[in-house]
Design a protein around this motif. Structure first.
Motif, PDB file in Angstrom:
ATOM      1  N   THR A  66       0.630  -1.356  -0.129  1.00 19.63           N
ATOM      2  CA  THR A  66      -0.093   0.117   0.113  1.00 19.63           C
ATOM      3  C   THR A  66       0.805   1.277   0.098  1.00 19.63           C
ATOM      4  OG1 THR A  66      -1.752  -1.031   1.207  1.00 19.63           O
ATOM      5  CG2 THR A  66      -1.905   1.312   1.218  1.00 19.63           C
ATOM      6  N   TYR A  67       0.729   2.019  -0.984  1.00 15.76           N
ATOM      7  CA  TYR A  67       1.632   3.402  -1.231  1.00 15.76           C
ATOM      8  C   TYR A  67       0.568   4.371  -0.893  1.00 15.76           C
ATOM      9  CZ  TYR A  67       5.087   0.654  -3.241  1.00 15.76           C
ATOM     10  OH  TYR A  67       6.325  -0.490  -3.322  1.00 15.76           O
ATOM     11  N   ARG A  68       1.478   5.521  -0.757  1.00 17.31           N
ATOM     12  CA  ARG A  68       0.639   7.040  -0.501  1.00 17.31           C
ATOM     13  C   ARG A  68       1.552   7.973  -1.188  1.00 17.31           C
ATOM     14  NH1 ARG A  68       0.938   9.154   5.249  1.00 17.31           N
ATOM     15  NH2 ARG A  68       2.944   9.186   5.023  1.00 17.31           N
ATOM     16  N   ILE A  69       0.804   8.847  -1.896  1.00 19.05           N
ATOM     17  CA  ILE A  69       1.524   9.978  -2.682  1.00 19.05           C
ATOM     18  C   ILE A  69       0.942  11.082  -1.942  1.00 19.05           C
ATOM     19  CG2 ILE A  69       1.943  11.507  -4.656  1.00 19.05           C
ATOM     20  CD1 ILE A  69       1.411   8.949  -6.343  1.00 19.05           C
ATOM     21  N   HIS A  70       1.845  11.860  -1.261  1.00 18.58           N
ATOM     22  CA  HIS A  70       1.544  13.236  -0.574  1.00 18.58           C
ATOM     23  C   HIS A  70       1.860  14.338  -1.354  1.00 18.58           C
ATOM     24  CE1 HIS A  70       1.184  15.958   2.968  1.00 18.58           C
ATOM     25  NE2 HIS A  70       2.180  16.194   2.562  1.00 18.58           N
ATOM     26  N   PHE A  71       0.975  15.399  -1.683  1.00 18.80           N
ATOM     27  CA  PHE A  71       1.076  16.577  -2.387  1.00 18.80           C
ATOM     28  C   PHE A  71       1.051  17.626  -1.729  1.00 18.80           C
ATOM     29  CE2 PHE A  71      -0.593  13.235  -5.220  1.00 18.80           C
ATOM     30  CZ  PHE A  71      -0.108  13.608  -6.591  1.00 18.80           C
ATOM     31  N   ASP A  72       2.172  18.569  -1.116  1.00 16.79           N
ATOM     32  CA  ASP A  72       2.109  19.616  -0.568  1.00 16.79           C
ATOM     33  C   ASP A  72       1.611  20.744  -1.243  1.00 16.79           C
ATOM     34  OD1 ASP A  72       3.316  18.598   1.629  1.00 16.79           O
ATOM     35  OD2 ASP A  72       5.323  18.795   0.790  1.00 16.79           O
ATOM     36  N   LEU A  73       0.407  21.289  -1.175  1.00 18.87           N
ATOM     37  CA  LEU A  73      -0.547  22.338  -1.965  1.00 18.87           C
ATOM     38  C   LEU A  73      -0.492  23.467  -1.353  1.00 18.87           C
ATOM     39  CD1 LEU A  73      -3.528  19.915  -2.843  1.00 18.87           C
ATOM     40  CD2 LEU A  73      -1.273  20.138  -4.107  1.00 18.87           C
ATOM     41  N   GLU A  74      -0.086  23.721  -0.290  1.00 22.71           N
ATOM     42  CA  GLU A  74      -0.059  25.071   0.421  1.00 22.71           C
ATOM     43  C   GLU A  74       0.642  26.281  -0.346  1.00 22.71           C
ATOM     44  OE1 GLU A  74      -0.786  27.278   4.819  1.00 22.71           O
ATOM     45  OE2 GLU A  74       0.180  25.247   4.610  1.00 22.71           O
ATOM     46  N   THR A  78      -0.823  29.506  -2.474  1.00 22.91           N
ATOM     47  CA  THR A  78      -0.428  30.679  -1.962  1.00 22.91           C
ATOM     48  C   THR A  78       0.461  31.699  -3.120  1.00 22.91           C
ATOM     49  OG1 THR A  78      -0.467  29.835   0.256  1.00 22.91           O
ATOM     50  CG2 THR A  78       0.863  32.003  -0.127  1.00 22.91           C
ATOM     51  N   GLN A  79       1.205  30.911  -3.807  1.00 20.00           N
ATOM     52  CA  GLN A  79       2.155  31.688  -4.869  1.00 20.00           C
ATOM     53  C   GLN A  79       1.199  31.765  -5.874  1.00 20.00           C
ATOM     54  OE1 GLN A  79       5.428  28.969  -5.448  1.00 20.00           O
ATOM     55  NE2 GLN A  79       6.321  29.414  -3.394  1.00 20.00           N
TER      56      GLN A  79
END
Length: 119
Positions: A66-74, A78-79
């Motif tokens: 089981t894999y997880r892809i984490h996207f940092d979106l903040e 903001t930019q």
């Protein structure tokens, strides 16, 4: 192989400069059932001008799991002067046959996101 890309549907353009990380779940169902899943990092990178992460696994071999892809979106939102409702997105999926290609894109807008298994 696991690949991903981000499309900003509000802008109609690729999601450029988004930090993305890939992890594999390291505890199993036989472990304490009340414990939160534990994920071990596998790879990370930042999306390019096309919103993609080419060669982010750098030749690493995939294992079933089981894999997880984490996207940092903040920072990205903001930019780009978009509201930050979802500061990050996590997509959890199962790799049964590591010989297959798993393309997991993220379609992003300020108040929603979606994903699917691509090709």
């Amino acid at each position: 192989m696991i690949s991903t890309h981000v499309l900003d549907t509000a802008k109609g353009a690729p999601g450029v400069g988004i930090h993305v990380s890939l992890s594999i779940q390291s505890n199993t169902s036989s472990d304490d059932n009340d414990a939160a899943p534990v994920f071990t990092p596998v790879a990370s990178g930042t999306t390019n001008d096309d919103g993609r992460l080419p060669d982010w696994l750098d030749g690493k071999t995939l294992n079933p799991g089981t894999y997880r892809i984490h996207f940092d979106l903040e920072d990205y939102l903001t930019q780009n002067r978009q509201p930050v409702f979802y500061p990050h997105a996590d997509i959890v999926f199962v790799v049964a046959d590591p010989a297959q290609h798993f393309h997991i894109p993220l379609l992003l807008s300020p108040y929603g996101y979606s994903t699917y298994r691509g090709s």
